[in-house]
Design a protein around this motif. Structure first.
Motif, PDB file in Angstrom:
ATOM      1  N   CYS A  75      33.196  77.460  49.137  1.00  0.00           N
ATOM      2  CA  CYS A  75      32.253  77.021  50.169  1.00  0.00           C
ATOM      3  C   CYS A  75      30.795  77.283  49.833  1.00  0.00           C
ATOM      4  CB  CYS A  75      32.619  77.652  51.516  1.00  0.00           C
ATOM      5  SG  CYS A  75      32.424  79.449  51.580  1.00  0.00           S
ATOM      6  N   HIS A  76      30.491  77.723  48.604  1.00  0.00           N
ATOM      7  CA  HIS A  76      29.087  77.957  48.230  1.00  0.00           C
ATOM      8  C   HIS A  76      28.964  77.829  46.722  1.00  0.00           C
ATOM      9  CE1 HIS A  76      25.201  80.490  48.793  1.00  0.00           C
ATOM     10  NE2 HIS A  76      25.251  80.115  47.520  1.00  0.00           N
ATOM     11  N   GLU A 143      31.852  72.912  48.264  1.00  0.00           N
ATOM     12  CA  GLU A 143      30.493  72.648  48.751  1.00  0.00           C
ATOM     13  C   GLU A 143      29.557  72.687  47.563  1.00  0.00           C
ATOM     14  OE1 GLU A 143      26.555  74.487  50.389  1.00  0.00           O
ATOM     15  OE2 GLU A 143      27.854  74.936  48.692  1.00  0.00           O
ATOM     16  N   LYS A 145      25.359  72.403  46.516  1.00  0.00           N
ATOM     17  CA  LYS A 145      23.978  72.403  46.993  1.00  0.00           C
ATOM     18  C   LYS A 145      23.063  71.702  46.003  1.00  0.00           C
ATOM     19  CE  LYS A 145      24.805  76.964  49.027  1.00  0.00           C
ATOM     20  NZ  LYS A 145      24.975  76.578  50.427  1.00  0.00           N
ATOM     21  N   THR A 176      25.095  69.858  50.476  1.00  0.00           N
ATOM     22  CA  THR A 176      24.080  70.637  51.183  1.00  0.00           C
ATOM     23  C   THR A 176      22.719  70.426  50.537  1.00  0.00           C
ATOM     24  OG1 THR A 176      25.668  72.334  51.833  1.00  0.00           O
ATOM     25  CG2 THR A 176      23.357  72.944  51.866  1.00  0.00           C
ATOM     26  N   ASP A 216      20.274  74.052  53.869  1.00  0.00           N
ATOM     27  CA  ASP A 216      20.271  75.485  53.567  1.00  0.00           C
ATOM     28  C   ASP A 216      18.843  75.884  53.204  1.00  0.00           C
ATOM     29  OD1 ASP A 216      20.990  78.068  52.887  1.00  0.00           O
ATOM     30  OD2 ASP A 216      22.592  77.478  51.515  1.00  0.00           O
ATOM     31  N   ARG A 244      22.928  76.247  57.296  1.00  0.00           N
ATOM     32  CA  ARG A 244      23.411  77.467  56.660  1.00  0.00           C
ATOM     33  C   ARG A 244      22.204  78.199  56.088  1.00  0.00           C
ATOM     34  NH1 ARG A 244      28.212  76.256  52.684  1.00  0.00           N
ATOM     35  NH2 ARG A 244      28.492  78.505  52.904  1.00  0.00           N
ATOM     36  N   HIS A 246      20.829  81.212  52.947  1.00  0.00           N
ATOM     37  CA  HIS A 246      20.869  82.289  51.956  1.00  0.00           C
ATOM     38  C   HIS A 246      20.020  83.414  52.542  1.00  0.00           C
ATOM     39  CE1 HIS A 246      22.097  79.257  49.027  1.00  0.00           C
ATOM     40  NE2 HIS A 246      22.079  80.133  48.038  1.00  0.00           N
ATOM     41  N   ASP A 268      24.865  83.713  53.972  1.00  0.00           N
ATOM     42  CA  ASP A 268      25.478  83.929  52.669  1.00  0.00           C
ATOM     43  C   ASP A 268      24.712  84.971  51.846  1.00  0.00           C
ATOM     44  OD1 ASP A 268      26.353  81.579  53.875  1.00  0.00           O
ATOM     45  OD2 ASP A 268      26.830  80.612  51.988  1.00  0.00           O
ATOM     46  N   ASP A 321      29.560  80.986  44.227  1.00  0.00           N
ATOM     47  CA  ASP A 321      28.108  80.881  44.045  1.00  0.00           C
ATOM     48  C   ASP A 321      27.792  80.330  42.661  1.00  0.00           C
ATOM     49  OD1 ASP A 321      25.404  81.060  44.638  1.00  0.00           O
ATOM     50  OD2 ASP A 321      25.237  83.188  44.149  1.00  0.00           O
TER      51      ASP A 321
END
Length: 410
Positions: A75-76, A143, A145, A176, A216, A244, A246, A268, A321
């Motif tokens: 998810c990241h 996910e 980014k 994202t 994000d 979302r 960071h 996160d 990540d």
């Protein structure tokens, strides 16, 4: 119950349904799962409770005590980028901190330069390799980014690459927009001006093109401050994009509390989060996304407040990540092990972190992350004796096969 709509039946497997949010695996020993043509789970339970069905009219996949979990969810991630930062890895080993490298023009800005120089096809080719590595470890949802373009043209380019991956990889990609990742070189000393471009130009165009599901922000002492972050959140809300953040990776400036006020799905990193931030997460049903790969790779000392999060029933998600600077890792199974060894999660908590709680962090917990009637049949089959093996042993991949919405992809 009618079984006429059944298309595929998994029978003779042990099931970790992940319906208890990590408190336990909610196991069904010697279970079965029936799937319809639309890729939805139509029935799940013990094999002895199966309703009558015609075996001639459906595909039957027979197990021999293997385990089924929901397809895993990362998810990241930041898996779309140009170049690499192996030189910075060596710099850190010689004593430079992440912050010192960033302040000297390295860090994210060096990846921005390489990403801007890369073509869309080049970014797609390199990202697909990373994505395929995740898929081989049982991942069915990722996910991705943006955030290495830092201008409208290149942020859109990155998100178009994510959409290409969504179309051609057979798994689900959630996109994202992370235009507020850092201040680009051409706006150094003019962060407020850059945020105006993010809000007035980038977000409206990206929303109009439907290139992102979420927004994000890297809200940190080396990123963007509270006021700048709030401007981005307001624009995201105006354009119906989920939020979302960071936050609290390097310091605590109140980012999670701000995000909670705007209905953020998750916060996160959060190594430096305080009790007020945790309470804000609990009160607003946010997910804590833990990133043990970055913690390990940067040799951090301060752990996220796991006991405080548990005490307040904040769901814990785990993600790779995956990025070129602070977590160049594409192994979700390694994250399960690290979550247990570094953050002292139980194996059940870690597995929930890449299934039901990861789905909640993406706002898709009504569709994925659990084995329940009505959910997508995202299914990973493992050659293991118990689910805790997924976190216990690293280096041997026990994945047998993988299904996305009932269709085999591995």
């Amino acid at each position: 119950m009618t079984t006429q709509c059944w298309q595929t039946l998994f029978s003779g497997f042990n099931l970790a349904t992940m319906t208890n949010s990590g408190k336990c695996c909610a196991e069904i020993i010697n279970g079965a799962i029936a799937i319809g043509k639309s890729g939805i789970i139509l029935w799940i339970g013990h094999i002895d409770d199966l309703p009558n069905f015609d075996p001639e009219k459906l595909q039957i996949i027979e197990g021999n005590g293997e385990w089924i979990t929901p397809g895993l969810i990362d998810c990241h991630t930041h898996i779309i980028y140009g170049g690499n930062r192996a030189n910075e890895f060596e710099m850190r080993l010689k004593g430079k901190s992440y912050q010192e490298i960033a302040e000297s023009g390295g860090g994210i800005l060096s990846t921005v330069k390489a990403t801007r120089a890369a073509t869309q096809d080049e970014l797609y080719t390199s990202a697909l390799k990373r994505l395929n590595t995740l898929i081989k470890e049982g991942v069915t949802t990722v996910e991705i980014k943006s955030g290495y373009g830092l201008d409208t043209k290149n942020e859109i380019k990155m998100l178009k690459v994510a959409e290409m991956l969504n179309k051609h990889s057979f798994i689900s990609i959630h996109k994202t927009f992370l235009g507020a990742h850092t201040v680009p070189e051409e706006y150094q000393g003019k962060a407020n001006e850059y945020i105006q471009i993010v809000c007035n130009e980038m977000i409206p165009q990206i929303a109009k093109l439907k290139l992102a599901d979420m927004v994000d922000v890297f809200c940190e002492n080396v990123g963007f401050n509270i006021e700048q972050t709030e401007k981005v959140f307001k624009e995201a809300r105006k354009n119906n994009l989920k939020i979302r953040i960071h936050s609290e990776q390097l310091s605590n400036i109140g980012a999670t509390k701000l995000a909670s006020m705007y209905g953020a799905l998750s916060s996160d990193h959060i190594e430096f989060i305080d009790e007020d931030g945790v309470l804000a997460m609990a009160e607003n049903d946010m997910v804590a996304v833990l990133l043990p790969g970055a913690y390990y790779f940067l040799r951090e000392k301060k752990m996220p407040p796991i006991e405080l999060l548990r005490k307040n029933n904040v769901p814990l998600a785990i993600a790779t990540d995956s990025n070129p600077g602070s977590s160049p890792i594409t192994s979700i199974l390694l994250m399960l092990n690290m979550a247990c060894t570094l953050f002292k999660l139980t194996p059940s908590e870690a597995l929930a972190g890449v299934t039901c709680n990861a789905a909640k962090a993406l706002g898709i917990n009504d569709k994925a992350g659990q084995l329940i009637e009505g959910m997508y049949a995202d299914i990973a089959i493992w050659d293991i004796k118990q689910p805790s093996e997924l976190a216990y042993q690293y280096g041997v991949n026990p994945l047998v096969s993988l299904f996305k919405k009932g269709k085999r992809i591995m």
